[in-house]
Design a protein around this motif. Structure first.
Motif, PDB file in Angstrom:
ATOM      1  N   THR A  57      -3.809  -2.027   0.506  1.00 25.85           N
ATOM      2  CA  THR A  57      -2.379  -1.966   0.216  1.00 25.85           C
ATOM      3  C   THR A  57      -1.962  -0.564  -0.174  1.00 25.85           C
ATOM      4  O   THR A  57      -2.756   0.212  -0.718  1.00 25.85           O
ATOM      5  CB  THR A  57      -2.046  -2.971  -0.915  1.00 25.85           C
ATOM      6  OG1 THR A  57      -0.670  -2.840  -1.295  1.00 25.85           O
ATOM      7  CG2 THR A  57      -2.920  -2.732  -2.151  1.00 25.85           C
ATOM      8  N   GLY A  70      -4.436   0.462  -3.166  1.00 30.12           N
ATOM      9  CA  GLY A  70      -5.390  -0.491  -3.732  1.00 30.12           C
ATOM     10  C   GLY A  70      -6.456  -0.783  -2.702  1.00 30.12           C
ATOM     11  O   GLY A  70      -6.138  -0.961  -1.515  1.00 30.12           O
ATOM     12  N   LEU A  76      -7.610   1.277  -8.062  1.00 30.45           N
ATOM     13  CA  LEU A  76      -6.193   1.536  -7.836  1.00 30.45           C
ATOM     14  C   LEU A  76      -6.047   3.046  -7.976  1.00 30.45           C
ATOM     15  O   LEU A  76      -6.497   3.626  -8.972  1.00 30.45           O
ATOM     16  CB  LEU A  76      -5.365   0.815  -8.913  1.00 30.45           C
ATOM     17  CG  LEU A  76      -3.866   1.089  -8.958  1.00 30.45           C
ATOM     18  CD1 LEU A  76      -3.160   0.459  -7.773  1.00 30.45           C
ATOM     19  CD2 LEU A  76      -3.262   0.542 -10.256  1.00 30.45           C
ATOM     20  N   VAL A  96      -8.524  -4.570  -5.330  1.00 29.01           N
ATOM     21  CA  VAL A  96      -7.061  -4.572  -5.519  1.00 29.01           C
ATOM     22  C   VAL A  96      -6.426  -4.945  -4.184  1.00 29.01           C
ATOM     23  O   VAL A  96      -6.599  -4.253  -3.183  1.00 29.01           O
ATOM     24  CB  VAL A  96      -6.560  -3.181  -5.981  1.00 29.01           C
ATOM     25  CG1 VAL A  96      -5.053  -3.199  -6.169  1.00 29.01           C
ATOM     26  CG2 VAL A  96      -7.259  -2.770  -7.270  1.00 29.01           C
ATOM     27  N   ARG A  98      -2.950  -5.886  -3.727  1.00 29.52           N
ATOM     28  CA  ARG A  98      -1.524  -5.588  -3.511  1.00 29.52           C
ATOM     29  C   ARG A  98      -1.020  -4.676  -4.619  1.00 29.52           C
ATOM     30  O   ARG A  98      -1.341  -4.878  -5.789  1.00 29.52           O
ATOM     31  CB  ARG A  98      -0.716  -6.896  -3.542  1.00 29.52           C
ATOM     32  CG  ARG A  98       0.708  -6.769  -3.060  1.00 29.52           C
ATOM     33  CD  ARG A  98       0.763  -6.633  -1.558  1.00 29.52           C
ATOM     34  NE  ARG A  98       2.130  -6.714  -1.055  1.00 29.52           N
ATOM     35  CZ  ARG A  98       2.440  -7.010   0.200  1.00 29.52           C
ATOM     36  NH1 ARG A  98       1.490  -7.256   1.078  1.00 29.52           N
ATOM     37  NH2 ARG A  98       3.692  -7.066   0.583  1.00 29.52           N
ATOM     38  N   VAL A  99      -0.232  -3.663  -4.248  1.00 33.82           N
ATOM     39  CA  VAL A  99       0.442  -2.819  -5.247  1.00 33.82           C
ATOM     40  C   VAL A  99       1.912  -2.705  -4.878  1.00 33.82           C
ATOM     41  O   VAL A  99       2.277  -2.792  -3.702  1.00 33.82           O
ATOM     42  CB  VAL A  99      -0.160  -1.391  -5.339  1.00 33.82           C
ATOM     43  CG1 VAL A  99      -1.590  -1.418  -5.800  1.00 33.82           C
ATOM     44  CG2 VAL A  99      -0.023  -0.631  -4.039  1.00 33.82           C
ATOM     45  N   CYS A 110      -0.016  -4.533  -9.838  1.00 35.06           N
ATOM     46  CA  CYS A 110      -1.109  -4.729  -8.870  1.00 35.06           C
ATOM     47  C   CYS A 110      -1.780  -6.076  -9.100  1.00 35.06           C
ATOM     48  O   CYS A 110      -1.796  -6.601 -10.211  1.00 35.06           O
ATOM     49  CB  CYS A 110      -2.120  -3.596  -8.941  1.00 35.06           C
ATOM     50  SG  CYS A 110      -3.204  -3.642 -10.372  1.00 35.06           S
ATOM     51  N   THR A 112      -5.411  -8.094  -8.605  1.00 34.39           N
ATOM     52  CA  THR A 112      -6.843  -7.975  -8.303  1.00 34.39           C
ATOM     53  C   THR A 112      -7.401  -9.332  -7.899  1.00 34.39           C
ATOM     54  O   THR A 112      -6.952 -10.372  -8.380  1.00 34.39           O
ATOM     55  CB  THR A 112      -7.646  -7.401  -9.490  1.00 34.39           C
ATOM     56  OG1 THR A 112      -7.361  -8.160 -10.662  1.00 34.39           O
ATOM     57  CG2 THR A 112      -7.308  -5.949  -9.723  1.00 34.39           C
TER      58      THR A 112
END
Length: 334
Positions: A57, A70, A76, A96, A98-99, A110, A112
């Motif tokens: 991401t 991520g 991150l 990770v 999605r950010v 974010c 995890t």
């Protein structure tokens, strides 16, 4: 509408993102690399090296100063868009997935992964914008574990400290990041995992795509489903078209099943649907595998799609597209 083919990745794309002005396009993939491209001609501006795993991401702040990534190496990372330097790295027990920045770029959320005895976790970090960006706090501002099904996608809403999440079970929810409590949810928003989430410009509504072969527009306050777009193929991404009443959907059959299907059966097209009438109005072919991610230029002049085949295709719309009057003689600004 001849596409510009961007060949900068050796493996399948995971996410692509335009910056706020739309002059830059960021792409990340399973080959550990993040690339940035000029939108108007597809020239590669630079590469962000440093990740040791799939980069899942990427997001860029409103000033195009900082970029967040991520990855599967459980990090991150904060990058300088201009220099390509890795300014700061946060490390976690799991990947990770999605950010997302908030609307003024001061916070980032974010998700995890739920793995090896670790629960799925959502963290919000305060981004220190003073100085060169290397002085960041290692501790999250807020941290909580969503109860029940693990979260797959998230974004800040226009309500302070409230985030919108999509989950593996297909539900969508609103969480207060300060308390970690679920403010609202819709358990039956989708039948399967939510694969993508993109907000409207004012963050009052959003579109989600899912493996249940549908995309839906939700009100970000009430979680009410406003529109549903049903297809015959699993969807990986969905996006709004600014200044036009269209949504773009992308997906296709799973990569491992593709060997047994022809290109036509795999349905590897970007599909244009009418946002109001819920009818399909067009398709754009080109990819040799499922479309994993779609992004639309903030001004609506072009869109980009990233596929399992490792290519990013940028389509600049022809004059005829802008001359068409979907609203009749009305001019509507988003």
């Amino acid at each position: 509408m001849r596409p510009i083919l961007l060949q900068g990745h050796e493996r399948s794309l995971t996410q692509i993102k335009f910056n706020a002005e739309g002059d830059l396009l960021f792409s990340c993939s399973k080959d550990h690399v993040i690339n940035v491209w000029f939108t108007h001609n597809g020239e590669r501006l630079g590469t962000y090296n440093g990740n040791n795993g799939t980069v899942w991401t990427v997001d860029v702040d409103p000033e195009s100063r900082f970029m967040m990534s991520g990855a599967a190496d459980n990090t991150l990372r904060l990058w300088s868009v201009q220099t390509g330097k890795n300014l700061f790295t946060w490390e976690f027990p799991t990947a990770v997935k999605r950010v997302a920045f908030n609307d003024d770029g001061t916070q980032v959320v974010c998700i995890t992964e739920q793995r090896m005895g670790h629960q799925c976790a959502i963290r919000v970090f305060q981004i220190n914008r003073d100085g060169d960006g290397t002085d960041q706090s290692t501790d999250p501002l807020y941290f909580f574990n969503p109860i029940g099904s693990k979260a797959t996608v998230c974004a800040f809403t226009n309500v302070p400290n409230v985030i919108f999440t999509g989950h593996e079970s297909g539900k969508v929810a609103l969480f207060n990041v300060k308390s970690g409590e679920e403010v609202n949810n819709n358990e039956r928003a989708h039948g399967e995992v939510v694969t993508d989430l993109q907000l409207s410009k004012d963050r009052t509504y959003c579109i989600t795509s899912s493996k249940d072969k549908s995309a839906r527009i939700h009100d970000t306050k009430t979680l009410q489903v406003i529109k549903t777009f049903s297809t015959e193929t699993p969807l990986n991404s969905a996006s709004f078209m600014p200044n036009r009443p269209y949504v773009l959907l992308g997906g296709g059959q799973e990569a491992m099943k593709v060997t047994t299907t022809s290109l036509r059966q795999g349905k590897f097209e970007t599909r244009f649907w009418h946002k109001v009438f819920e009818e399909e109005i067009g398709r754009v072919k080109g990819h040799f595998g499922p479309i994993n991610t779609i992004a639309v230029h903030p001004a609506g002049t072009c869109y980009a799609s990233g596929g399992e085949d490792g290519f990013v295709r940028v389509h600049h719309f022809d004059d005829s597209y802008f001359k068409a009057k979907p609203y009749g003689d009305l001019d509507i600004d988003d």
